[in-house]
Design a protein around this motif. Structure first.
Motif, PDB file in Angstrom:
ATOM      1  N   ALA A 191      64.051  55.592 153.526  1.00 44.90           N
ATOM      2  CA  ALA A 191      62.809  55.065 154.215  1.00 44.90           C
ATOM      3  C   ALA A 191      62.761  55.009 155.752  1.00 44.90           C
ATOM      4  O   ALA A 191      61.872  55.537 156.534  1.00 44.90           O
ATOM      5  N   ILE A 192      64.089  54.738 156.239  1.00 45.16           N
ATOM      6  CA  ILE A 192      64.253  54.913 157.687  1.00 45.16           C
ATOM      7  C   ILE A 192      64.417  56.539 158.179  1.00 45.16           C
ATOM      8  O   ILE A 192      63.782  56.937 158.994  1.00 45.16           O
ATOM      9  N   THR A 193      65.171  57.287 157.107  1.00 48.86           N
ATOM     10  CA  THR A 193      64.843  58.714 157.497  1.00 48.86           C
ATOM     11  C   THR A 193      63.344  59.294 157.378  1.00 48.86           C
ATOM     12  O   THR A 193      63.170  60.090 158.380  1.00 48.86           O
ATOM     13  N   ASN A 194      62.621  58.821 156.607  1.00 45.14           N
ATOM     14  CA  ASN A 194      61.385  59.486 156.580  1.00 45.14           C
ATOM     15  C   ASN A 194      60.434  58.759 157.546  1.00 45.14           C
ATOM     16  O   ASN A 194      59.755  59.336 158.351  1.00 45.14           O
ATOM     17  N   ARG A 195      60.705  57.625 158.185  1.00 43.82           N
ATOM     18  CA  ARG A 195      60.063  57.078 159.397  1.00 43.82           C
ATOM     19  C   ARG A 195      60.396  57.972 160.709  1.00 43.82           C
ATOM     20  O   ARG A 195      59.618  58.252 161.567  1.00 43.82           O
ATOM     21  N   ILE A 196      61.778  58.359 160.780  1.00 46.98           N
ATOM     22  CA  ILE A 196      62.325  59.019 161.922  1.00 46.98           C
ATOM     23  C   ILE A 196      61.697  60.414 161.811  1.00 46.98           C
ATOM     24  O   ILE A 196      61.362  61.244 163.008  1.00 46.98           O
ATOM     25  N   SER A 197      61.938  61.215 160.618  1.00 44.35           N
ATOM     26  CA  SER A 197      61.339  62.376 160.507  1.00 44.35           C
ATOM     27  C   SER A 197      59.832  62.730 160.409  1.00 44.35           C
ATOM     28  O   SER A 197      59.274  63.880 161.135  1.00 44.35           O
ATOM     29  N   GLY A 198      59.121  61.738 160.445  1.00 42.76           N
ATOM     30  CA  GLY A 198      57.759  61.685 160.397  1.00 42.76           C
ATOM     31  C   GLY A 198      57.007  61.714 161.691  1.00 42.76           C
ATOM     32  O   GLY A 198      57.864  61.511 162.666  1.00 42.76           O
ATOM     33  N   PRO A 199      55.893  61.927 161.940  1.00 41.45           N
ATOM     34  CA  PRO A 199      55.156  61.853 163.414  1.00 41.45           C
ATOM     35  C   PRO A 199      55.345  60.472 163.907  1.00 41.45           C
ATOM     36  O   PRO A 199      55.410  59.324 163.024  1.00 41.45           O
ATOM     37  N   ARG A 200      55.576  60.411 164.978  1.00 38.67           N
ATOM     38  CA  ARG A 200      55.719  59.020 165.754  1.00 38.67           C
ATOM     39  C   ARG A 200      54.183  58.446 165.837  1.00 38.67           C
ATOM     40  O   ARG A 200      53.198  59.117 166.255  1.00 38.67           O
ATOM     41  N   PRO A 201      54.163  57.063 165.510  1.00 36.93           N
ATOM     42  CA  PRO A 201      52.793  56.464 165.512  1.00 36.93           C
ATOM     43  C   PRO A 201      52.692  56.217 167.114  1.00 36.93           C
ATOM     44  O   PRO A 201      53.631  56.008 167.981  1.00 36.93           O
ATOM     45  N   SER A 202      51.340  56.291 167.414  1.00 36.16           N
ATOM     46  CA  SER A 202      50.720  56.022 168.625  1.00 36.16           C
ATOM     47  C   SER A 202      50.618  54.559 168.783  1.00 36.16           C
ATOM     48  O   SER A 202      50.324  53.651 167.938  1.00 36.16           O
ATOM     49  N   ARG A 203      51.096  54.169 170.157  1.00 35.91           N
ATOM     50  CA  ARG A 203      50.923  52.758 170.453  1.00 35.91           C
ATOM     51  C   ARG A 203      49.510  52.355 171.133  1.00 35.91           C
ATOM     52  O   ARG A 203      49.101  52.953 171.902  1.00 35.91           O
ATOM     53  N   ILE A 204      48.901  51.304 170.562  1.00 39.30           N
ATOM     54  CA  ILE A 204      47.551  51.010 171.292  1.00 39.30           C
ATOM     55  C   ILE A 204      47.982  49.499 172.027  1.00 39.30           C
ATOM     56  O   ILE A 204      48.234  48.500 171.446  1.00 39.30           O
TER      57      ILE A 204
END
Length: 268
Positions: A248-261
């Motif tokens: 799950a952490i690997t997928n979060r790191i490999s995926g697009p970074r979420p934009s901060r609002i």
């Protein structure tokens, strides 16, 4: 002219070495130190220590309280915020650490390899009290822990050889038996095959299970573990859970970074 330039560079290097020796004195257990304590830890003369402390304080690398003790200053805290790779790993892993902590009620640890040591990047306290005395930012030897062995398993061959050759790797004196380098190397191969480390050392106060976290390039950049008391019987049952958490952490790191609002500063 060249000789003068070289000597000046050597002097600057010496000053940096002494300054970093001072900064390295501070730990999570002793975040505040006196001049005398810093002198004893660095072995520097009183005049040199006093001068460097004044300069580091003037630059806000250190802070000095009313009692005369020193601690890490705001400048270093500000600079540390630019350690983006480490911060992003910790940020991406944080929700997974929270979830594992809720599900298991055990101690959760996130670590990265730095040189020949493992650095604790983040952690969650478990419901059960266990003899774990390290804090975020602390450095630990790699061989005695599951996180460390995972990181070592995927390290470059030179690092593995430097740690394991000559049987000089650090091992807690109260844990027996002490494994041989051959045994550790065989364990590293098994870790690479199964992408999990299960560490149950006889007479150890804690046992742990860990799994690797991969980055964008497919290299291991961190590891996550569940640490339990030595009387806990469910360690093997946590293997699927820790591997799922690492994925799950690997997928979060490999995926697009979420934009901060960001919130509107004008209050609208």
């Amino acid at each position: 002219m060249a000789a003068t330039h070289d000597s000046s560079r050597a002097a600057r290097s010496g000053v940096l070495d002494r300054a970093f020796a001072i900064l390295s004195c501070f730990t999570s257990d002793q975040p505040s130190l006196t001049l005398t304590q810093i002198m004893h830890r660095t072995g520097l003369p009183a005049s040199t220590t006093s001068r460097l402390l004044k300069e580091l304080t003037a630059h806000q690398a250190l802070s000095r309280d009313r009692s005369g003790s020193y601690s890490i200053g705001p400048l270093l805290m500000e600079i540390a915020q630019y350690a983006q790779p480490m911060l992003y790993i910790r940020e991406a892993a944080s929700p997974v650490l929270d979830k594992l902590s809720r599900m298991t009620e055990e101690h959760i640890q996130l670590g990265v390899l730095d040189g020949q040591e493992m650095v604790v990047l983040d952690r969650r306290e478990g419901r059960h009290r266990i003899p774990v005395y390290y804090h975020i930012g602390d450095r630990l030897p790699v061989v005695p822990t599951a996180v460390g062995r995972v990181l070592l398993a995927y390290a470059d061959p030179d690092t593995i050889n430097e740690i394991l050759d000559q049987e000089r790797f650090i091992w807690p004196t109260w844990q027996t038996p002490r494994p041989s380098s051959k045994t550790v190397r065989r364990d590293l191969e098994i870790i690479r095959q199964h992408q999990v480390a299960l560490l149950k050392t006889p007479k150890a106060s804690v046992h742990s299970v860990a799994a690797p976290i991969f980055g964008h390039t497919g290299a291991v950049i961190a590891a996550i573990s569940i640490v339990v008391g030595s009387d806990e019987q469910r360690l093997e049952q946590y293997v699927p859970l820790i591997k799922a958490g690492a994925r799950a952490i690997t997928n979060r790191i490999s995926g697009p970074r979420p934009s901060r609002i960001l919130p509107p500063w004008d209050g609208e």
